[in-house]
Design a protein around this motif. Structure first.
Motif, PDB file in Angstrom:
ATOM      1  N   VAL A  21      -5.918   9.703   1.642  1.00 35.93           N
ATOM      2  CA  VAL A  21      -5.896   8.250   1.809  1.00 35.93           C
ATOM      3  C   VAL A  21      -6.646   7.878   3.086  1.00 35.93           C
ATOM      4  O   VAL A  21      -7.489   6.989   3.094  1.00 35.93           O
ATOM      5  CB  VAL A  21      -4.447   7.700   1.851  1.00 35.93           C
ATOM      6  N   ARG A  22      -6.354   8.579   4.182  1.00 27.89           N
ATOM      7  CA  ARG A  22      -7.037   8.295   5.452  1.00 27.89           C
ATOM      8  C   ARG A  22      -8.543   8.561   5.332  1.00 27.89           C
ATOM      9  O   ARG A  22      -9.359   7.773   5.794  1.00 27.89           O
ATOM     10  CB  ARG A  22      -6.443   9.138   6.580  1.00 27.89           C
ATOM     11  N   ASP A  23      -8.908   9.685   4.718  1.00 23.21           N
ATOM     12  CA  ASP A  23     -10.327  10.019   4.561  1.00 23.21           C
ATOM     13  C   ASP A  23     -11.053   8.952   3.737  1.00 23.21           C
ATOM     14  O   ASP A  23     -12.158   8.538   4.077  1.00 23.21           O
ATOM     15  CB  ASP A  23     -10.500  11.386   3.897  1.00 23.21           C
ATOM     16  N   GLY A  67      -6.467  -0.143   4.302  1.00 27.01           N
ATOM     17  CA  GLY A  67      -5.866   1.114   4.753  1.00 27.01           C
ATOM     18  C   GLY A  67      -6.516   1.666   6.005  1.00 27.01           C
ATOM     19  O   GLY A  67      -6.263   2.800   6.383  1.00 27.01           O
ATOM     20  N   ARG A  68      -7.326   0.846   6.670  1.00 30.99           N
ATOM     21  CA  ARG A  68      -8.078   1.308   7.841  1.00 30.99           C
ATOM     22  C   ARG A  68      -7.474   0.859   9.169  1.00 30.99           C
ATOM     23  O   ARG A  68      -7.911   1.289  10.229  1.00 30.99           O
ATOM     24  CB  ARG A  68      -9.522   0.830   7.747  1.00 30.99           C
ATOM     25  N   SER A  69      -6.485  -0.011   9.152  1.00 29.54           N
ATOM     26  CA  SER A  69      -5.894  -0.494  10.405  1.00 29.54           C
ATOM     27  C   SER A  69      -5.118   0.633  11.092  1.00 29.54           C
ATOM     28  O   SER A  69      -4.684   1.588  10.448  1.00 29.54           O
ATOM     29  CB  SER A  69      -4.952  -1.670  10.133  1.00 29.54           C
ATOM     30  N   LYS A  70      -4.958   0.501  12.365  1.00 27.65           N
ATOM     31  CA  LYS A  70      -4.178   1.486  13.134  1.00 27.65           C
ATOM     32  C   LYS A  70      -2.750   1.567  12.593  1.00 27.65           C
ATOM     33  O   LYS A  70      -2.189   2.653  12.460  1.00 27.65           O
ATOM     34  CB  LYS A  70      -4.190   1.086  14.618  1.00 27.65           C
ATOM     35  N   ALA A  74      -1.674   5.171  11.258  1.00 26.41           N
ATOM     36  CA  ALA A  74      -0.724   5.892  12.122  1.00 26.41           C
ATOM     37  C   ALA A  74       0.720   5.746  11.658  1.00 26.41           C
ATOM     38  O   ALA A  74       1.503   6.690  11.775  1.00 26.41           O
ATOM     39  CB  ALA A  74      -0.857   5.397  13.565  1.00 26.41           C
ATOM     40  N   GLU A  75       1.074   4.584  11.140  1.00 23.31           N
ATOM     41  CA  GLU A  75       2.477   4.321  10.788  1.00 23.31           C
ATOM     42  C   GLU A  75       2.702   4.190   9.281  1.00 23.31           C
ATOM     43  O   GLU A  75       3.828   3.989   8.842  1.00 23.31           O
ATOM     44  CB  GLU A  75       2.976   3.047  11.488  1.00 23.31           C
ATOM     45  N   LEU A  76       1.627   4.273   8.488  1.00 22.28           N
ATOM     46  CA  LEU A  76       1.680   4.123   7.032  1.00 22.28           C
ATOM     47  C   LEU A  76       2.292   2.782   6.621  1.00 22.28           C
ATOM     48  O   LEU A  76       2.874   2.645   5.552  1.00 22.28           O
ATOM     49  CB  LEU A  76       2.418   5.298   6.387  1.00 22.28           C
ATOM     50  N   ILE A 122       2.916   6.075   2.253  1.00 22.09           N
ATOM     51  CA  ILE A 122       2.395   4.797   1.778  1.00 22.09           C
ATOM     52  C   ILE A 122       3.311   4.250   0.677  1.00 22.09           C
ATOM     53  O   ILE A 122       3.561   3.052   0.601  1.00 22.09           O
ATOM     54  CB  ILE A 122       0.929   4.929   1.297  1.00 22.09           C
ATOM     55  N   GLY A 123       3.850   5.137  -0.146  1.00 18.64           N
ATOM     56  CA  GLY A 123       4.777   4.717  -1.199  1.00 18.64           C
ATOM     57  C   GLY A 123       5.999   4.012  -0.638  1.00 18.64           C
ATOM     58  O   GLY A 123       6.468   3.020  -1.197  1.00 18.64           O
TER      59      GLY A 123
END
Length: 184
Positions: A21-23, A67-70, A74-76, A122-123
């Motif tokens: 997800v991060r990638d 999904g790109r915000s800090k 970092a906190e999902l 994320i779920g």
């Protein structure tokens, strides 16, 4: 599949590779990659809470910057949910994390440190969204119109956001990325 028990429902969230997800969020084509991850999760949330999946995906896009915000990396936390108090993350989040933020109520807008919910996945962030929208009296007016995604987000936006264009932004995302396909 990950099965998440609820008081009244079982939410089945597709397995998610958090690193992927991060990638995807940081790669070219990140928009479709994010929609590809968020869409099935939003459909699971729809099955459990009867909230339009199209609205869920569009709000996640807007609140997390794809999904790109800090906060989301970092906190999902894909919906910008704050903690009730600095030590009360609610029933789903794991903890509270401190971040600089801007508050506009009361006016004028001013910088503050705020405590945001931090999730295991994320779920869980999406599940908390479904729980909050269906249990908070702030969103009770939206529930009778949940079969109409546009009317639903307009009702939710009255309490969810201070931006008067918030509902229109969500609807534009639903139109631009054909997010209503997740409601079918």
């Amino acid at each position: 599949m990950i099965h998440i028990g609820l008081a009244a429902a079982l939410v089945v969230v597709p397995p998610i590779d958090q690193g992927a997800v991060r990638d995807a969020a940081l790669s070219a084509g990140f928009q479709e990659a994010y929609v590809g991850v968020a869409g099935p999760i939003a459909q699971a949330i729809h099955a459990a809470y009867d909230i339009p999946a199209s609205v869920t995906v569009a709000q996640a896009i807007l609140e997390s910057n794809w999904g790109r915000s800090k906060l989301s990396t970092a906190e999902l936390n894909h919906f910008g949910f704050k903690c009730v108090t600095p030590t009360s993350p609610g029933p789903i989040a794991l903890k509270c994390a401190r971040y600089p933020s801007t508050e506009c109520v009361p006016a004028p807008c001013h910088a503050v440190d705020a405590y945001f919910r931090s999730y295991a996945s994320i779920g869980d962030s999406f599940r908390d969204y479904g729980r909050l929208l269906t249990t908070s009296s702030n969103y009770a007016a939206a529930l009778p119109v949940r079969s109409d995604p546009d009317a639903f987000i307009r009702a939710v936006a009255r309490k969810y956001a201070t931006d008067p264009e918030y509902a229109n932004k969500v609807i534009r995302l639903m139109d631009l990325y054909d997010l209503r396909r997740f409601d079918r």
